[in-house]
Write a protein that holds these residues in place. Structure first.
Motif, PDB file in Angstrom:
ATOM      1  N   MET A 172       0.849  -1.201   0.000  1.00 16.17           N
ATOM      2  CA  MET A 172       0.000   0.000   0.000  1.00 16.17           C
ATOM      3  C   MET A 172       0.888   1.256   0.000  1.00 16.17           C
ATOM      4  N   ASP A 173       0.578   2.178  -0.929  1.00 17.25           N
ATOM      5  CA  ASP A 173       1.307   3.447  -1.000  1.00 17.25           C
ATOM      6  C   ASP A 173       0.964   4.280   0.228  1.00 17.25           C
ATOM      7  N   MET A 174       1.993   4.549   1.054  1.00 19.27           N
ATOM      8  CA  MET A 174       1.715   5.239   2.310  1.00 19.27           C
ATOM      9  C   MET A 174       1.408   6.711   2.116  1.00 19.27           C
ATOM     10  N   SER A 175       1.573   7.218   0.872  1.00 15.90           N
ATOM     11  CA  SER A 175       1.158   8.595   0.615  1.00 15.90           C
ATOM     12  C   SER A 175      -0.348   8.746   0.784  1.00 15.90           C
ATOM     13  N   VAL A 176      -1.065   7.616   0.640  1.00 19.23           N
ATOM     14  CA  VAL A 176      -2.515   7.646   0.857  1.00 19.23           C
ATOM     15  C   VAL A 176      -2.817   8.042   2.294  1.00 19.23           C
ATOM     16  N   GLY A 177      -1.956   7.589   3.217  1.00 19.25           N
ATOM     17  CA  GLY A 177      -2.137   7.967   4.616  1.00 19.25           C
ATOM     18  C   GLY A 177      -1.985   9.455   4.827  1.00 19.25           C
ATOM     19  N   LEU A 178      -1.050  10.064   4.088  1.00 19.71           N
ATOM     20  CA  LEU A 178      -0.886  11.511   4.183  1.00 19.71           C
ATOM     21  C   LEU A 178      -2.098  12.240   3.613  1.00 19.71           C
ATOM     22  N   TYR A 179      -2.675  11.680   2.543  1.00 13.80           N
ATOM     23  CA  TYR A 179      -3.899  12.271   2.000  1.00 13.80           C
ATOM     24  C   TYR A 179      -5.032  12.214   3.023  1.00 13.80           C
ATOM     25  N   LEU A 180      -5.047  11.126   3.805  1.00 12.11           N
ATOM     26  CA  LEU A 180      -6.064  10.987   4.859  1.00 12.11           C
ATOM     27  C   LEU A 180      -5.941  12.121   5.867  1.00 12.11           C
ATOM     28  N   LEU A 181      -4.741  12.362   6.372  1.00 10.99           N
ATOM     29  CA  LEU A 181      -4.540  13.456   7.325  1.00 10.99           C
ATOM     30  C   LEU A 181      -4.806  14.804   6.680  1.00 10.99           C
ATOM     31  N   GLY A 182      -4.399  14.946   5.412  1.00 15.08           N
ATOM     32  CA  GLY A 182      -4.645  16.198   4.701  1.00 15.08           C
ATOM     33  C   GLY A 182      -6.119  16.485   4.540  1.00 15.08           C
ATOM     34  N   ALA A 183      -6.897  15.448   4.198  1.00 17.84           N
ATOM     35  CA  ALA A 183      -8.344  15.626   4.047  1.00 17.84           C
ATOM     36  C   ALA A 183      -8.990  15.993   5.373  1.00 17.84           C
ATOM     37  N   PHE A 184      -8.520  15.373   6.450  1.00 11.84           N
ATOM     38  CA  PHE A 184      -9.050  15.677   7.778  1.00 11.84           C
ATOM     39  C   PHE A 184      -8.774  17.132   8.159  1.00 11.84           C
ATOM     40  N   LEU A 185      -7.530  17.573   7.976  1.00 11.58           N
ATOM     41  CA  LEU A 185      -7.172  18.953   8.312  1.00 11.58           C
ATOM     42  C   LEU A 185      -7.915  19.954   7.428  1.00 11.58           C
ATOM     43  N   PHE A 186      -8.122  19.602   6.161  1.00 10.62           N
ATOM     44  CA  PHE A 186      -8.853  20.467   5.235  1.00 10.62           C
ATOM     45  C   PHE A 186     -10.279  20.702   5.734  1.00 10.62           C
ATOM     46  N   LEU A 187     -10.937  19.622   6.164  1.00  5.10           N
ATOM     47  CA  LEU A 187     -12.314  19.744   6.661  1.00  5.10           C
ATOM     48  C   LEU A 187     -12.361  20.538   7.964  1.00  5.10           C
ATOM     49  N   ILE A 188     -11.365  20.328   8.830  1.00  2.00           N
ATOM     50  CA  ILE A 188     -11.315  21.065  10.096  1.00  2.00           C
ATOM     51  C   ILE A 188     -11.179  22.559   9.842  1.00  2.00           C
ATOM     52  N   CYS A 189     -10.401  22.932   8.827  1.00  2.00           N
ATOM     53  CA  CYS A 189     -10.198  24.353   8.502  1.00  2.00           C
ATOM     54  C   CYS A 189     -11.498  25.043   8.107  1.00  2.00           C
ATOM     55  N   PHE A 190     -12.465  24.264   7.626  1.00  2.00           N
ATOM     56  CA  PHE A 190     -13.754  24.829   7.236  1.00  2.00           C
ATOM     57  C   PHE A 190     -14.802  24.661   8.341  1.00  2.00           C
ATOM     58  N   SER A 191     -14.318  24.469   9.571  1.00  2.00           N
ATOM     59  CA  SER A 191     -15.172  24.409  10.769  1.00  2.00           C
ATOM     60  C   SER A 191     -16.171  23.259  10.741  1.00  2.00           C
ATOM     61  N   ILE A 192     -15.830  22.181  10.026  1.00  2.00           N
ATOM     62  CA  ILE A 192     -16.650  20.975  10.075  1.00  2.00           C
ATOM     63  C   ILE A 192     -16.449  20.332  11.446  1.00  2.00           C
ATOM     64  N   PRO A 193     -17.523  19.891  12.124  1.00  6.31           N
ATOM     65  CA  PRO A 193     -17.347  19.214  13.417  1.00  6.31           C
ATOM     66  C   PRO A 193     -16.329  18.085  13.321  1.00  6.31           C
ATOM     67  N   ILE A 194     -15.530  17.924  14.375  1.00  7.05           N
ATOM     68  CA  ILE A 194     -14.416  16.980  14.327  1.00  7.05           C
ATOM     69  C   ILE A 194     -14.873  15.565  14.013  1.00  7.05           C
ATOM     70  N   ALA A 195     -15.952  15.098  14.658  1.00  6.46           N
ATOM     71  CA  ALA A 195     -16.424  13.735  14.419  1.00  6.46           C
ATOM     72  C   ALA A 195     -16.817  13.540  12.960  1.00  6.46           C
ATOM     73  N   VAL A 196     -17.498  14.528  12.384  1.00  4.79           N
ATOM     74  CA  VAL A 196     -17.914  14.447  10.977  1.00  4.79           C
ATOM     75  C   VAL A 196     -16.688  14.497  10.066  1.00  4.79           C
ATOM     76  N   ALA A 197     -15.722  15.360  10.401  1.00  2.00           N
ATOM     77  CA  ALA A 197     -14.494  15.458   9.601  1.00  2.00           C
ATOM     78  C   ALA A 197     -13.731  14.135   9.609  1.00  2.00           C
ATOM     79  N   ILE A 198     -13.677  13.494  10.764  1.00  2.00           N
ATOM     80  CA  ILE A 198     -13.000  12.196  10.874  1.00  2.00           C
ATOM     81  C   ILE A 198     -13.687  11.165   9.988  1.00  2.00           C
ATOM     82  N   ALA A 199     -15.003  11.091  10.076  1.00  2.00           N
ATOM     83  CA  ALA A 199     -15.755  10.093   9.310  1.00  2.00           C
ATOM     84  C   ALA A 199     -15.654  10.344   7.810  1.00  2.00           C
TER      85      ALA A 199
END
Length: 434
Positions: free
Chosen positions: A1-28
């Motif tokens: 598995m390309d571990m860059s996908v894991g970085l995309y996961l964290l990036g997507a999470f931080l992106f959603l948090i920046c737009f004030s999405i609730p943390i639980a929803v951003a995680i899911a």
């Protein structure tokens, strides 16, 4: 598995948090999006649904709603005033007496309610008129309240320790509970040390009348039933009389009986308590379930291994690695609440810590102590904002006043990190760990 996908996961999470999405929803959402890119759509959605359900399918997690309910009953049951009066007996003649009372009352109330925010609100409201009357600087007294209220998250019963137990794969709740006493007390003493030094410098002293022995005895008797909750619940759990979940149920019955005796509970108040408990429980359980999806996605993409390899490539010296962990968690705690941080970062950091010889109980104390500091620091410090709203102090002034407390708490964190026996001595004494 390309571990860059894991970085995309964290990036997507931080992106959603920046737009004030609730943390639980951003995680899911971020977890689901990454799963959708690496798995067929139907399998991704089915796996996410399964992990969401299995993540909260735990007997230990039943303790959380009951401890929340017990805490809510105590918040409205006249407990805070009795604990504040008792704290005055213990530390009421020291320089800056009311600030020490604030710290001790937060430790006592936080331990019986299991909530730093509840302690900050209840104790802050009780003491604010007296602090203002005796001429305490508002930013200083607010900083004392904000810095000390998280101590109750380490002193059991603690929902944070229950969450850690579940996410870490079943670490003994009884061992975690008994281990939390020394770090929790050290957090309180650290705040009292700073308060003492500042109080001496500014000339704060007690202006209240000295209490007679009879008055002290009467106040202690009034506080004993509230303090008895900790003895009954924790004593039963450590003694093996009942589980943490059963102890939480007993805590509800005990606090309910106490509130009835104090005559501070009615049908309207009880309805509000039940609604608040349901809301908080729903939020926490959804957060835990969503974090289970993220934990699976991180493991599937190899993100924890990637982070572990990166940290160990920097240095194989445990001191350096533990300092790096603490720095990362201190930054995380400034932007994220304690529970989601525990859920997300425990699967990442715990394998590294145990690989370097740190006991899981020791790691739990280090991590939660660290994240407790974040509760009192901007920009997302919930205890800081609650304390400011209670006192009416300007947050920019309080931030300046809270910096000395944060500095000493970080020094205490280093003690917790590099002196394992501060976390492990009591569990070993009670035979809970080897």
């Amino acid at each position: 598995m390309d571990m860059s996908v894991g970085l995309y996961l964290l990036g997507a999470f931080l992106f959603l948090i920046c737009f004030s999405i609730p943390i639980a929803v951003a995680i899911a959402l971020s977890s689901l999006a990454i799963m959708y890119t690496i798995l067929p759509g139907d399998i991704a959605f089915m796996t996410a649904g399964q992990k969401l359900i299995t993540g909260i399918d735990s007997f230990s997690l039943l303790a959380i709603p009951f401890f929340i309910l017990a805490g809510n009953i105590m918040n409205r049951g006249g407990i805070a005033t009795r604990l504040v009066d008792f704290a005055k007996i213990v530390v009421g003649r020291l320089p800056g007496a009311l600030s020490h009372v604030n710290v001790l009352a937060n430790m006592l109330f936080g331990s019986v309610s299991g909530s730093a925010v509840a302690a900050a609100a209840a104790v802050g409201k009780t003491l604010e008129p007296e602090l203002e009357k005796e001429g305490y600087d508002k930013s200083f007294s607010t900083a004392v309240n904000a810095a000390s209220c998280p101590a109750g998250l380490l002193i059991p019963p603690s929902n944070s320790l229950i969450v850690f137990s579940v996410v870490s794969g079943g670490t003994s709740i009884a061992a975690l509970f008994i281990a939390g006493y020394v770090p929790g007390i050290l957090m309180g003493l650290s705040c009292m040390l700073v308060a003492y030094l500042i109080a001496r410098k500014k000339g704060y002293s007690s202006k209240g009348e000295a209490l007679t022995s009879k008055q002290k005895f009467a106040i202690t008797l009034r506080a004993l039933p509230s303090l008895g909750l900790v003895i009954v619940v924790i004593g039963g759990i450590i003694g093996g009389i009942f589980t943490a979940t059963e102890g939480a149920c007993i805590a509800v019955l005990y606090s309910f009986a106490l509130a009835l005796c104090y005559r501070n509970l009615n049908i309207s108040t009880l309805r509000t308590i039940c609604v608040e408990t349901a809301e908080i429980t729903g939020i926490m359980l959804f957060l835990i379930g969503a974090s289970t999806i993220m934990s699976w996605a991180m493991a599937f993409t190899g993100l924890p291994n990637m982070i572990s390899d990166w940290m160990l490539s920097v240095s194989d010296n445990p001191i350096i690695i533990f300092i790096m962990m603490n720095l990362i968690l201190l930054v995380v705690g400034m932007f994220m609440d304690l529970t989601p941080a525990v859920l997300i970062f425990t699967p990442i950091f715990m394998p590294i810590a145990t690989h370097l010889g740190m006991h899981p109980i020791h790691f739990a104390m280090m991590m939660i102590f660290n994240l407790c500091i974040g509760i009192a620091t901007p920009p997302v410090g919930t205890a800081l904002f609650v304390s400011c709203s209670v006192s009416g102090a300007k947050i920019e002034n309080v931030i300046k006043s809270i910096l000395p407390f944060c500095a000493v708490l970080i020094a205490t964190l280093m003690m917790i990190t590099f002196i394992p026996e501060l976390s492990l001595a009591l569990p070993r004494l009670f035979g809970l760990i080897q």
